[in-house]
Design a protein around this motif. Structure first.
Motif, short mmCIF file in Angstrom:
data_model
loop_
_atom_site.label_atom_id
_atom_site.label_comp_id
_atom_site.label_asym_id
_atom_site.label_seq_id
_atom_site.Cartn_x
_atom_site.Cartn_y
_atom_site.Cartn_z
N TYR A 129 -130.76 -69.27 59.39
CA TYR A 129 -131.44 -69.94 60.49
C TYR A 129 -132.39 -71.04 60.03
O TYR A 129 -132.75 -71.93 60.80
CB TYR A 129 -132.22 -68.92 61.32
N GLY A 130 -132.83 -70.96 58.80
CA GLY A 130 -133.79 -71.91 58.26
C GLY A 130 -134.19 -71.40 56.89
O GLY A 130 -133.62 -70.43 56.37
N TYR A 131 -135.19 -72.04 56.30
CA TYR A 131 -135.58 -71.66 54.95
C TYR A 131 -136.55 -70.49 54.91
O TYR A 131 -136.59 -69.74 53.95
CB TYR A 131 -136.19 -72.85 54.22
N ALA A 132 -137.37 -70.32 55.94
CA ALA A 132 -138.39 -69.27 55.85
C ALA A 132 -138.84 -68.83 57.24
O ALA A 132 -139.33 -69.65 58.02
CB ALA A 132 -139.60 -69.76 55.05
N GLN A 133 -138.66 -67.55 57.52
CA GLN A 133 -139.10 -67.02 58.81
C GLN A 133 -140.61 -67.16 58.94
O GLN A 133 -141.37 -66.85 58.03
CB GLN A 133 -138.69 -65.56 58.94
N GLY A 134 -141.03 -67.65 60.09
CA GLY A 134 -142.44 -67.88 60.32
C GLY A 134 -142.90 -69.26 59.90
O GLY A 134 -144.06 -69.63 60.12
N TYR A 135 -141.97 -70.02 59.33
CA TYR A 135 -142.29 -71.39 58.89
C TYR A 135 -141.48 -72.42 59.69
O TYR A 135 -142.04 -73.23 60.41
CB TYR A 135 -142.00 -71.57 57.40
N ASP A 136 -140.15 -72.37 59.53
CA ASP A 136 -139.31 -73.32 60.28
C ASP A 136 -138.45 -72.62 61.34
O ASP A 136 -137.67 -73.26 62.03
CB ASP A 136 -138.45 -74.17 59.35
N TYR A 137 -138.57 -71.31 61.46
CA TYR A 137 -137.98 -70.54 62.55
C TYR A 137 -138.68 -69.18 62.58
O TYR A 137 -139.45 -68.84 61.68
CB TYR A 137 -136.47 -70.35 62.35
N ASP A 138 -138.42 -68.42 63.63
CA ASP A 138 -138.92 -67.05 63.68
C ASP A 138 -137.98 -66.22 64.54
O ASP A 138 -137.15 -66.77 65.28
CB ASP A 138 -140.34 -67.00 64.25
#
Length: 561
Positions: free
Chosen positions: A393-402
């Motif tokens: 979904y993106g590189y890091a949960q809580g950063y560029d997605y959640d």
């Protein structure tokens, strides 16, 4: 150049090959002593360090929770999951500063980083001449993962700047046919004045005249105008605040500041006859107040301000430009922006625009012996493009997605720990931007035609605002207007001596004509002087280069056929 659905399925499912994860390499510790790092179950043990050079652009360098350039969520991920620590040892801000720092490191005694992103073809040429960069022909054949090979096969011309005497000294950074430009227009102004979005040069003139003279904002003051763009550095910016559509309306595929393969011979677009008519039209519009009065002094980002502040009615740029100008919808009551295709040319054909196939090239220190580790890391970064692996979904949960209540969200305000804006984790990588295989906007086109958002890439695209989605869909539907420059090699010998003078003369002549300080006939004088002051030699040398580049079978050299 469109990616077929079969290719899309193929490359999105190929995983890292066994040949990549076999064998060992020497790594260098922080103390400078050599150590042996073995790849065990996809991770190097002991961990190794890869040093990089990095240019930070306007959106980079923003970190959370005390994180920093060399200690952030992405660098920690690499060390914990791959046993690869990425350390930036040469850092530059804008392009000019970065190039200066890289050139100083090249000409001095400073040790070059292992990985060198390079964005200037002259600097690429000088790095090859220096003997300080690695020849990577065999490394590509041996270590490049299959799914990435499929991408590079699609863009063989991106190797042109880094091939010398049958050897390959670098590779394009994340090659991909980028999105095209669209018109962003104040829809509320069109509606108030009962106008349709323009599709021809005549309709475009009618709209910008009305935006200038018919008080579209309804405040009773003559404080609006039609079309804002930048004329400071070039009349073909290729990304935002771009007027090249107007030139192409009269010149077709012969674009200013760009080389075109015209029946086997490269021609320079700024010399095309149609430029005279385009300049005459812009001159007329400028005199009537339809254009940005400061266009010659405002760079691409500066020219956005009048649109964002509600003064200008049309701006042209890539679909993501909406995110940079949409504040007008918050700050001006009733303001509404819509995305539209660029207009047709005077002969009824489409207008063309610059196509970008890559953002610079990777080069490598000649003493760097961990190419397999580089390709391992590089391939993992592509998981964000394919929606696979750790970066679905993106590189890091809580950063560029959640993930909130079991649902993926890209709205930072809805994160479990809300953020003011998503963190550009891709900006922290040595690629400088998140790799993409979406071309000019395939995922948005698929969604508009009924595709279910059931992959990370499609979910992310579906989460965008409607204006951006419309822009990317338009970009994909009009991908045939995207025209890469046929010349992407290093400056030729004559170019090195006269090109700055020729481009300065070009820019000054075009601007003086638009401003009304020179007659339209000054264009003919410019063309004559361009040829006389070295242009003829440049044309010959560029075509000689093109002939040699066309004869070099780069794909076979690297085993990519």
């Amino acid at each position: 150049m469109k990616r077929t659905s079969a290719l899309w399925k193929k490359v999105s499912t190929i995983m890292l090959t066994a040949s990549l994860v076999a064998g060992c390499s020497g790594g260098e510790s922080d103390s400078g002593t050599t150590q042996q790092s073995l790849l065990k179950d996809g991770k190097y043990d002991p961990p190794m360090t890869i040093t990089i050079a990095k240019q930070q652009d306007e959106n980079a360098g923003k970190y959370l929770n005390g994180e920093s350039l060399n200690d952030n969520v992405l660098t920690r991920w690499g060390e914990e999951n791959l046993g690869i620590k990425i350390e930036t040892t040469l850092l530059g801000g804008d392009a000019s500063q970065y190039n200066t720092k890289l050139r100083l490191a090249l000409t001095g005694s400073e040790k070059l980083p292992d990985v060198l992103p390079v964005y200037d073809t002259m600097l690429v040429n000088d790095l090859i001449d220096s003997g300080r960069v690695k020849e990577i022909t065999e490394d590509i054949a041996t270590y490049m993962p299959d799914r990435i090979k499929e991408i590079y096969k699609e863009y063989p011309s991106t190797f042109n700047p880094v091939v010398r005497d049958g050897k390959v000294y670098g590779m394009a950074i994340t090659p991909n046919l980028t999105e095209g430009e669209v018109m962003l227009i104040r829809q509320d102004w069109l509606d108030k004045l009962q106008l349709e979005a323009p599709t021809t040069i005549e309709e475009f003139e009618q709209v910008i005249a009305a935006f200038t003279n018919e008080d579209p904002d309804g405040n009773g003051k003559p404080d609006t105008y039609g079309f804002t763009f930048s004329g400071k550095d070039s009349y073909n910016t290729g990304w935002v605040s771009d007027p090249v559509m107007i030139f192409s309306a009269y010149t077709g595929k012969h674009l200013p500041r760009q080389w075109y393969n015209d029946n086997g011979k490269l021609t320079y677009g700024s010399l095309a006859e149609g430029n005279r008519e385009a300049l005459a039209k812009l001159r007329d519009w400028y005199a009537k107040g339809y254009l940005n009065k400061e266009l010659a002094t405002q760079g691409a980002w500066d020219a956005l301000s009048d649109f964002t502040e509600g003064k200008a009615g049309i701006i042209i740029g890539r679909p993501w430009l909406y995110g940079s100008v949409k504040d007008v919808e918050k700050n001006v009551q009733g303001a509404l922006i819509s995305a539209y295709p660029t207009i047709q040319g005077v002969n009824g054909d489409k207008t063309y625009q610059n196509a970008q196939l890559n953002d610079g090239v990777f080069m490598f220190n000649k003493d760097f012996n961990n190419m397999e580790a580089f390709f391992l890391y590089y391939d993992k970064l592509y998981d964000a493009a394919f929606g696979t692996g750790d970066f679905k979904y993106g590189y890091a949960q809580g950063y560029d997605y959640d993930i909130v209540n079991g649902e993926v969200t890209f709205d930072p305000q809805k994160f479990n720990t809300p953020l003011e804006a998503v963190q550009g984790v891709g900006k922290m990588a040595f690629t400088k931007n998140t790799p993409s295989v979406d071309g000019p906007g395939k995922s948005y086109y698929d969604l508009a035609n009924g595709a279910e958002p059931n992959t990370g890439v499609l979910i992310r695209s579906e989460s965008m605002d409607q204006t951006s989605k419309d822009g990317y869909r338009i970009s994909y539907e009009n991908a045939e207007v995207l025209l890469p420059s046929a010349f992407n090699g290093p400056p030729t010998p004559t170019m090195q001596n006269v090109w700055e003078q020729l481009t300065t003369m070009e820019q000054e002549t075009f601007t003086k004509i638009i401003y009304g300080n020179e007659p339209v006939e000054a264009f003919d004088t410019f063309v004559k002087q361009w040829h006389e002051k070295g242009g003829n030699e440049v044309i010959k040398e560029v075509n000689d280069w093109y002939g040699q580049a066309s004869e070099t079978d780069v794909m076979t050299l690297m085993g990519l056929k």
